[in-house]
Write a protein that holds these residues in place. Sequence first.
Motif, PDB file in Angstrom:
ATOM      1  N   ARG A 475     -13.177   2.788  13.478  1.00 47.62           N
ATOM      2  CA  ARG A 475     -12.748   2.711  14.888  1.00 47.62           C
ATOM      3  C   ARG A 475     -11.342   3.293  15.050  1.00 47.62           C
ATOM      4  N   LYS A 476     -10.464   2.974  14.098  1.00 42.75           N
ATOM      5  CA  LYS A 476      -9.094   3.495  14.166  1.00 42.75           C
ATOM      6  C   LYS A 476      -9.093   5.018  13.990  1.00 42.75           C
ATOM      7  N   MET A 478     -11.434   7.094  14.803  1.00 39.39           N
ATOM      8  CA  MET A 478     -11.931   7.696  16.041  1.00 39.39           C
ATOM      9  C   MET A 478     -10.837   7.716  17.112  1.00 39.39           C
ATOM     10  N   LYS A 479     -10.092   6.619  17.177  1.00 35.89           N
ATOM     11  CA  LYS A 479      -9.021   6.542  18.168  1.00 35.89           C
ATOM     12  C   LYS A 479      -7.928   7.556  17.875  1.00 35.89           C
ATOM     13  N   ASP A 480      -7.566   7.665  16.585  1.00 35.47           N
ATOM     14  CA  ASP A 480      -6.506   8.598  16.195  1.00 35.47           C
ATOM     15  C   ASP A 480      -6.919  10.047  16.454  1.00 35.47           C
ATOM     16  N   ARG A 481      -8.194  10.344  16.276  1.00 37.25           N
ATOM     17  CA  ARG A 481      -8.665  11.720  16.446  1.00 37.25           C
ATOM     18  C   ARG A 481      -9.131  12.004  17.874  1.00 37.25           C
ATOM     19  N   GLY A 482      -9.010  11.008  18.723  1.00 39.09           N
ATOM     20  CA  GLY A 482      -9.376  11.203  20.126  1.00 39.09           C
ATOM     21  C   GLY A 482     -10.861  11.421  20.340  1.00 39.09           C
ATOM     22  N   GLN A 484     -14.353  10.349  21.521  1.00 39.67           N
ATOM     23  CA  GLN A 484     -14.938   9.417  22.482  1.00 39.67           C
ATOM     24  C   GLN A 484     -16.408   9.736  22.674  1.00 39.67           C
ATOM     25  N   HIS A 539     -16.787  -0.191  21.943  1.00 39.83           N
ATOM     26  CA  HIS A 539     -15.619  -0.807  22.564  1.00 39.83           C
ATOM     27  C   HIS A 539     -15.130  -1.999  21.735  1.00 39.83           C
ATOM     28  N   ASN A 540     -13.828  -2.074  21.576  1.00 40.28           N
ATOM     29  CA  ASN A 540     -13.235  -3.134  20.761  1.00 40.28           C
ATOM     30  C   ASN A 540     -13.072  -4.402  21.603  1.00 40.28           C
TER      31      ASN A 540
END
Length: 621
Positions: A475-476, A478-482, A484, A539-540
């Motif tokens: 999850r992290k 994915m968030k760091d690499r943008g 979605q 979604h977290n």
Amino acid sequence: MRAISPQRFSVSAFRRLSSHAAARVDNHRQCITGPTNHTSHLHTEKTEPLISLIKSTSSKPHLLQIHAHLIRNSLFQHPIFFSPFLFGIALHPLHDLGYACRVFSKFSKPDVFQYNIMIRAYGMSDSPGNGFMLYQEMLRSGVSPNSLTSSFVTNCCIKSGSLFGGLQIHARILRDGHQSDGRLLTTLMDFYSSNERYTEACKVFDEMSHRDTIAWNVLISVYMRNRRTRDVLGVFDMMQSSYDCQPDNVTCLMLLQACANLNALAFGERVHRYCEEHGFDKAMNICNALITMYSRCGCLEKAFEVFKGMTEKDVVSWTAMISGLASNGYGRDAIEAFREMQSAGVSPDDQTFTGVLSACSHSGLLDEGRMFFNSMSKEFGISPNIHHYGCVIDLMGRAGMVDEAYNLINSMKVKPDATIWRTLLGACRIHHQADLGEQVIERLIELKAQEAGDYVLLLNIYSSLGDRGKVINVRKMMKDRGIQTNPACSTIEFRGKIHEFVANDFSHPRKTEIYEMLDEINQQLRIAGYVAETVAELHNVGTEEKQIALSYHSEKLAIAFAVLSTPPGTSIRVAKDLRICVDCHNFAKILSAVYSREVVIRDRNRFHHFREGRCSCNDYW
């Protein structure tokens, strides 16, 4: 007769020719020319035989003889002979552009007709850009283009991909007042469409004073290139209400393709009836399109009915039927169809083997799939392509042979693409192969082809193994690499219209009723044992919030709309542009039993036929 090359040809050689064509040329010379310096006094009754001979000649040696005759008798510079001669040498069936260029360069004052011949010839060649250059030369020489010139040079711009050139031609069309020429504007529409300028293409259509069937067909192709597939169906209604033209067989072919893409079975049946009423339904290409349409709408009974009624079947017909059986989960029937195809004396092609191998893959027929894969090159001389490898890798993954599938990818004779790696990643999800799944993700990153769905599969693997730490790390990442998730879209046809849904969609006119119906369905399914599968929800948030988010996925909204709008027992057909998630798959499976409905969902990979609480994919997709 020995062919004479242009380099060796001379006037003296003409005298040595003894073919029947040479004799005909001599006869015409005697009756036409008289003194060679009086060509201005040629009469129609004397010129017509030679002109007819030029037009009827399809042999290059014979045209060379005629060329020699024209030079010898000082007729070469006379337009009434030169134009048909240039036409014969520049265009089909000879289409010798090099020789035509040399001939054209020797003509002292070419007119618009001769320029048109050469520009058209360039448009049919591998150097269409030269056609635009010749057009510019024509303008510089003071020769005014006509509407045919503009049409031919626009085709050159289409083939060469010259947007700037086409824009110049459009401006010249407006300047010269040729905007009333429907065929020319149709070509202009095609030009804009080929350059992905769809708004301009539609604007040209709107400004046409008279629209024939060809113009409407080009508009349909514009919509299809622009993925405005739903608009294609509206064109059919507009054409039928038009007094000027009616849909033809080309229209029907494109409409059937649109219906196949949209899963619009009822509309496809309308087009089928129109074909029957107008005598198009016996044409092989229409029948093949009907088989594909019915198959892609999950209605194999009607696809087979069309197939069975064909008097002649080509490789496309058999392949369409085999592929339809394969994608709908009828693997052994697809293999049987392949056997019948061979018995009928029709040789398979590479697409046929894609259909057969996918049939083995979807039905888990490992031994049969290996046998067909090995026989491709040995018995039929067809080298496996990326699609064939993909089917075999999926087949091995289905059988739990994940490591063997990985080794096959590394030994492939063609470079594996992102689809191949995703196929292996799907097998890693099913068989909980986390380490290999991580390697696959790295390969996708190397290809710069990773998508949100790939990480969802990896999340599923870690979650099934109870590795909470890895889930958090993904999850992290994915968030760091943008990265979605893209909203999926599901469509359903009702009363001739296509209704489109995305997750949490509030745009439908009946949104309140749909959401109420979906809430009611969820309550009934929970009583039957349905529990939301929250692993794939990215979604977290807490479990309850995830369940709420999953409740309003696009296919669930489409199904709720169908339950709301159709009588009990009616089959529900949904098309989705992405792979169906685990939760929606479970939802549709239980709904088919609780509501006694057949639910057919076509996702990006295959069909899912849900009946009485079971799916045709056996929970592997």
